[in-house]
Design a protein around this motif. Structure first.
Motif, PDB file in Angstrom:
ATOM      1  N   ASN A  53      32.060  34.870  31.889  1.00 45.57           N
ATOM      2  CA  ASN A  53      32.722  35.158  30.614  1.00 45.57           C
ATOM      3  C   ASN A  53      32.048  34.460  29.436  1.00 45.57           C
ATOM      4  O   ASN A  53      32.669  34.289  28.381  1.00 45.57           O
ATOM      5  CB  ASN A  53      34.193  34.744  30.676  1.00 45.57           C
ATOM      6  N   LEU A  54      30.795  34.054  29.578  1.00 44.30           N
ATOM      7  CA  LEU A  54      30.132  33.300  28.501  1.00 44.30           C
ATOM      8  C   LEU A  54      30.116  34.058  27.180  1.00 44.30           C
ATOM      9  O   LEU A  54      30.193  33.466  26.110  1.00 44.30           O
ATOM     10  CB  LEU A  54      28.701  32.939  28.911  1.00 44.30           C
ATOM     11  N   GLY A  55      29.998  35.373  27.253  1.00 47.58           N
ATOM     12  CA  GLY A  55      29.980  36.171  26.033  1.00 47.58           C
ATOM     13  C   GLY A  55      31.344  36.347  25.400  1.00 47.58           C
ATOM     14  O   GLY A  55      31.467  37.008  24.364  1.00 47.58           O
ATOM     15  N   ARG A  56      32.382  35.740  26.008  1.00 50.25           N
ATOM     16  CA  ARG A  56      33.737  35.890  25.501  1.00 50.25           C
ATOM     17  C   ARG A  56      34.331  34.568  25.030  1.00 50.25           C
ATOM     18  O   ARG A  56      35.507  34.490  24.708  1.00 50.25           O
ATOM     19  CB  ARG A  56      34.636  36.477  26.604  1.00 50.25           C
ATOM     20  N   CYS A  57      33.507  33.515  25.013  1.00 55.10           N
ATOM     21  CA  CYS A  57      34.023  32.183  24.705  1.00 55.10           C
ATOM     22  C   CYS A  57      34.189  31.951  23.203  1.00 55.10           C
ATOM     23  O   CYS A  57      33.584  32.640  22.388  1.00 55.10           O
ATOM     24  CB  CYS A  57      33.126  31.125  25.314  1.00 55.10           C
ATOM     25  N   GLY A  58      34.993  30.977  22.874  1.00 56.91           N
ATOM     26  CA  GLY A  58      35.313  30.636  21.490  1.00 56.91           C
ATOM     27  C   GLY A  58      36.763  30.181  21.448  1.00 56.91           C
ATOM     28  O   GLY A  58      37.265  29.590  22.400  1.00 56.91           O
ATOM     29  N   PHE A  59      37.458  30.483  20.364  1.00 60.38           N
ATOM     30  CA  PHE A  59      38.881  30.154  20.252  1.00 60.38           C
ATOM     31  C   PHE A  59      39.683  31.426  20.021  1.00 60.38           C
ATOM     32  O   PHE A  59      39.300  32.261  19.196  1.00 60.38           O
ATOM     33  CB  PHE A  59      39.131  29.177  19.096  1.00 60.38           C
ATOM     34  N   ALA A 127      34.659  41.029  15.553  1.00 61.03           N
ATOM     35  CA  ALA A 127      35.565  39.887  15.654  1.00 61.03           C
ATOM     36  C   ALA A 127      35.774  39.477  17.101  1.00 61.03           C
ATOM     37  O   ALA A 127      35.915  38.292  17.419  1.00 61.03           O
ATOM     38  CB  ALA A 127      36.901  40.216  15.011  1.00 61.03           C
ATOM     39  N   VAL A 128      35.787  40.466  18.005  1.00 57.67           N
ATOM     40  CA  VAL A 128      36.058  40.237  19.426  1.00 57.67           C
ATOM     41  C   VAL A 128      35.098  41.085  20.255  1.00 57.67           C
ATOM     42  O   VAL A 128      34.584  42.106  19.780  1.00 57.67           O
ATOM     43  CB  VAL A 128      37.521  40.598  19.790  1.00 57.67           C
ATOM     44  N   PRO A 129      34.851  40.694  21.514  1.00 62.71           N
ATOM     45  CA  PRO A 129      33.882  41.422  22.339  1.00 62.71           C
ATOM     46  C   PRO A 129      34.267  42.870  22.611  1.00 62.71           C
ATOM     47  O   PRO A 129      33.387  43.711  22.851  1.00 62.71           O
ATOM     48  CB  PRO A 129      33.856  40.617  23.647  1.00 62.71           C
ATOM     49  N   GLU A 130      35.574  43.169  22.584  1.00 60.78           N
ATOM     50  CA  GLU A 130      36.012  44.546  22.860  1.00 60.78           C
ATOM     51  C   GLU A 130      35.615  45.505  21.745  1.00 60.78           C
ATOM     52  O   GLU A 130      35.705  46.716  21.887  1.00 60.78           O
ATOM     53  CB  GLU A 130      37.539  44.589  23.043  1.00 60.78           C
ATOM     54  N   GLY A 131      35.175  44.978  20.625  1.00 61.82           N
ATOM     55  CA  GLY A 131      34.848  45.800  19.469  1.00 61.82           C
ATOM     56  C   GLY A 131      35.953  45.748  18.439  1.00 61.82           C
ATOM     57  O   GLY A 131      37.126  45.583  18.783  1.00 61.82           O
TER      58      GLY A 131
END
Length: 332
Positions: A53-59, A127-131
């Motif tokens: 999930n590295l491409g989904r990290c953050g807050f 803003a988010v990985p989902e688009g």
């Protein structure tokens, strides 16, 4: 302009408005800082054991997803819809700085990898990985994240700059993207992002900068409007005012008219500022009303750093963290 999202999804940004507003008011002492620091860290999306999930990290903006999280340095919990949000990552990091945290528990590498995964080929960011929408707001948030983490590997700077330059409109303001209407908020995001990159005067000629200055100065009526032929709105006393401050011409605006307008939107019963007189106050306009007053030097308010959108005190603390980290690296 900033992040008009469902409050349950953007709670972290609402908390930022409250914390940063209290900081500008020199009143952070009323806050239980340790508890809030733990709450912010509870919203950090960290790598799983397999790092899938590295491409989904953050807050994330709140605990709405229902994923359990420990504030330890252990692996995160995988969930297909659990991901950071670029605006929440910016405001989450800003909250930690405001609260005096040393950012030692921020997984910086994961945050930067999550950010990098959000940048599109045209230089803008989802803003988010989902688009999602991709526009100047998120370019600015990305620049703030890289600046606060003191690491620009999370974005392709050249692509981001090309996106900003391509978003300048025929009237010399800057839109949310190429071919879009000039807007006070997106002009701020573009100018502030370039300022944080140290590229403002390198990327725009003096002639272009003067044209942006003129477009922004023309936004003052009494307070400031976000676009030509639109009503004046409290928040643009910051968005446009901070842009003019970054462009070194804010002093040529009418401070008294601006102040009178901001104060006309204050709710004398419940406090705070609204976007217009005789309207209900809200966290965003309450915060940016305070920031607008700070920019014009209102007594008893801390100065706001115009690019990072935190107090000068918080900005100087961040600089201290950067120097400390740099010294630690050199001593190893």
């Amino acid at each position: 302009m900033f992040v008009y999202l469902c409050p349950s999804l953007s709670r972290l940004t609402i908390v930022f408005f409250a914390l940063s507003g209290l900081d500008v008011l020199d009143s952070l002492n009323i806050i239980d800082k340790p508890s809030l620091i733990e709450w912010v860290y509870s919203l950090q999306v960290i790598p799983t054991e397999d790092q899938s999930n590295l491409g989904r990290c953050g807050f994330r903006g709140s605990s709405h997803i229902g994923v359990p999280y420990s504030t330890s340095k252990g692996p995160g919990v995988s969930h297909p819809y659990d991901s950071g949000h670029v605006a929440m990552t910016y405001t989450g990091l800003a909250c930690l700085v405001l609260l005096g945290d040393d950012l030692s528990r921020v997984n910086k590498e994961a945050c930067l990898m999550g950010l990098k995964a959000l940048q599109l080929e045209d230089g803008s960011f989802y803003a988010v990985p989902e688009g999602s929408e991709n526009d100047m707001r998120f370019v600015y948030c990305a620049a703030c994240i890289c600046y606060m983490l003191d690491d620009w590997s999370g974005m392709d700077i050249k692509k981001a700059i090309d996106y900003i330059r391509g978003s300048m409109s025929y009237d010399n303001g800057i839109g949310q993207g190429a071919g879009l209407e000039s807007h006070g908020g997106s002009t701020f995001c573009a100018v502030a992002a370039l300022s944080l990159m140290g590229k403002l005067e390198e990327m725009f000629s003096q002639r272009e900068l003067n044209r942006i200055r003129r477009w922004c100065i023309m936004r003052q009526q009494n307070g400031f409007q976000g676009r030509p032929n639109k009503p004046v709105d409290t928040c643009y006393s910051f968005w446009v005012g901070a842009t003019l401050e970054l462009l070194d011409v804010f002093q040529y605006t009418n401070f008294q008219k601006n102040r009178n307008y901001i104060l006309s939107t204050q709710d004398r019963l419940v406090g705070g500022f609204a976007k217009w007189p005789d309207s209900h106050p809200d966290p965003l306009h309450a915060y940016f009303g305070i920031c607008g007053l700070s920019l014009i030097g209102e007594a008893n308010l801390r100065r706001v750093h115009p690019a990072l959108n935190v107090s000068q005190r918080a900005f100087e603390y961040l600089q201290h963290l950067h120097r400390t980290a740099s010294s630690d690296c050199m001593s190893r």
